[in-house]
Design a protein around this motif. Structure first.
Motif: not given
Length: 301
Positions: A23-28, A68-72
C-alpha cells in the motif's frame, strides 16, 4: 480506526475482512483491493488492512526508500476511506522468517479472525516469500475463509504499480501520477515560520517542511490546491531550497495561496500538486526573484 503496531496487540474479537499489501501510494490497484473489504462491512465484518512496517522493500534493501505516502499519510487515507483496523505488522529478522503456513493460520485467522481475505495475484509473504496465492487458496479450503484474488489493474496498456507512480512523480509528470493514484499527489504538514521574505516583497507564502522519507518531484514551481481545514484554495507552490535567499540547503514546500490572508502558522495543511510549471532557479537579486514570483502567480492564476 484501530491501529495495531505490536504483535501482542493482534488479538481481535470480531470477524474481519483483510486486504494484504504494501500500500505505498494507495493507487488504483490498491483501491480496487480496498473496495472488496469495505464491501464486506455490510455483512458485519471489520474492514482490515494488513501491511508491513517498515515496508518489505525498505527492510530487504537495508536502507530507507522514499515513499509516495508517509506512514501518517497512509493512516489518514485509510481512516478517511472507512477502514476499521490497520495492522502495521512489525517486520524484522524474526517476523520475516515466519513460516507462511503459520502466518496464515496463527496471525491472519486465529489472531485477526479473518473470515475474508483479499490480495493481489502476486501476493508474497512469510519466510523467503514462500507464501503466495496458491498457499492462500489451499488454506482457505482448510481453514474456511473466503479468498478473493485480483489481477493487476491496467492503465494505457501498462500495469498500475507503486514503482510506476514513483517514476512519474520523479519525472514531474504530476497529472499522470494523479491518474495512476486516482487522487492528487500531495505533501502535507504543519505550517512553519520561514524567513518571511515573501511578506516583505508583497508575496506572502506558507511553508511546510516535507516529511522525512517523502518522495518529492523535481524542484520547481507547481500549480496546486491547498486544503486548510475543510476549505480549499488555489495555490502556487515552490518545492526546493530557495537558492536566491537561502544557503542552508534545507528543502521546503512554499506556497502562495490565492485570495487568502489568514494566519495559519502551526496549523496542518495539505498541498495537492497539479502541474509542473518551471524548474527552480537562482536569481541575481531579490528584485528579480520578486518579479518572477509575480509573473508565476499571474501565469498560474
Amino acid at each position: 480506526m484501530k491501529i495495531i503496531t505490536r504483535l501482542d496487540e493482534l488479538n481481535i474479537s470480531e470477524k474481519t475482512a483483510i486486504a494484504i499489501g504494501k500500500f505505498d501510494g494507495i493507487h488504483l490497484g490498491h483501491k480496487k483491493l480496498l473496495k472488496l473489504i469495505l464491501d464486506q462491512k455490510q455483512d458485519g465484518l471489520k474492514a482490515t488492512v494488513f501491511t508491513f512496517e517498515p515496508s518489505p522493500e525498505e527492510f530487504f534493501v537495508g536502507h530507507p526508500v522514499k515513499q509516495l505516502f508517509t506512514r501518517n499519510e497512509k493512516r489518514k487515507a485509510f481512516e478517511a476511506m472507512g477502514i476499521d483496523i490497520l495492522v502495521e505488522f512489525p517486520l524484522n529478522v524474526q517476523t520475516a522468517a515466519t513460516p507462511p503456513e503459520d502466518f496464515v493460520k496463527n496471525i491472519l485467522v486465529e489472531d485477526l479472525k479473518a473470515d475474508y481475505i483479499a490480495a493481489g495475484c502476486d501476493v508474497s509473504f512469510g519466510d523467503k516469500g514462500r507464501g503466495d496465492q496458491h498457499l492462500l487458496k489451499s488454506m482457505s479450503r482448510e481453514l474456511g475463509f473466503e479468498l478473493c484474488l485480483i489481477d493487476k489493474v491496467m492503465l494505457d496498456g501498462e500495469e498500475v504499480s507503486s514503482t510506476r507512480v514513483r517514476n512519474q512523480v520523479a519525472d514531474g509528470n504530476i497529472p499522470m501520477a494523479k491518474r495512476l493514484l486516482g487522487s492528487d499527489y500531495s505533501i502535507s504538514g504543519i505550517v512553519e515560520h520561514g524567513n518571511h521574505l515573501g511578506s516583505t516583497i508583497g508575496v506572502p507564502t506558507v511553508n511546510v517542511l516535507p516529511p522525512v522519507g517523502k518522495l518529492l518531484p523535481p524542484f520547481g514551481v507547481y500549480s496546486s490546491i491547498v486544503v486548510v481545514g475543510d476549505r480549499t484554495f488555489k495555490g502556487m507552490t515552490n518545492i526546493g531550497r530557495k537558492p536566491t535567499v537561502s544557503s542552508n540547503n534545507q528543502v521546503g514546500v512554499e506556497t502562495y495561496i490565492y485570495d487568502f490572508d489568514e494566519d495559519v502558522y502551526g496549523k496542518f495543511i495539505e498541498v495537492k500538486l497539479c502541474e509542473f510549471k518551471r524548474p527552480e532557479m537562482k536569481f541575481e537579486s531579490v528584485e528579480k526573484l520578486k518579479a518572477q514570483m509575480k509573473k508565476d502567480i499571474e501565469d498560474i492564476r
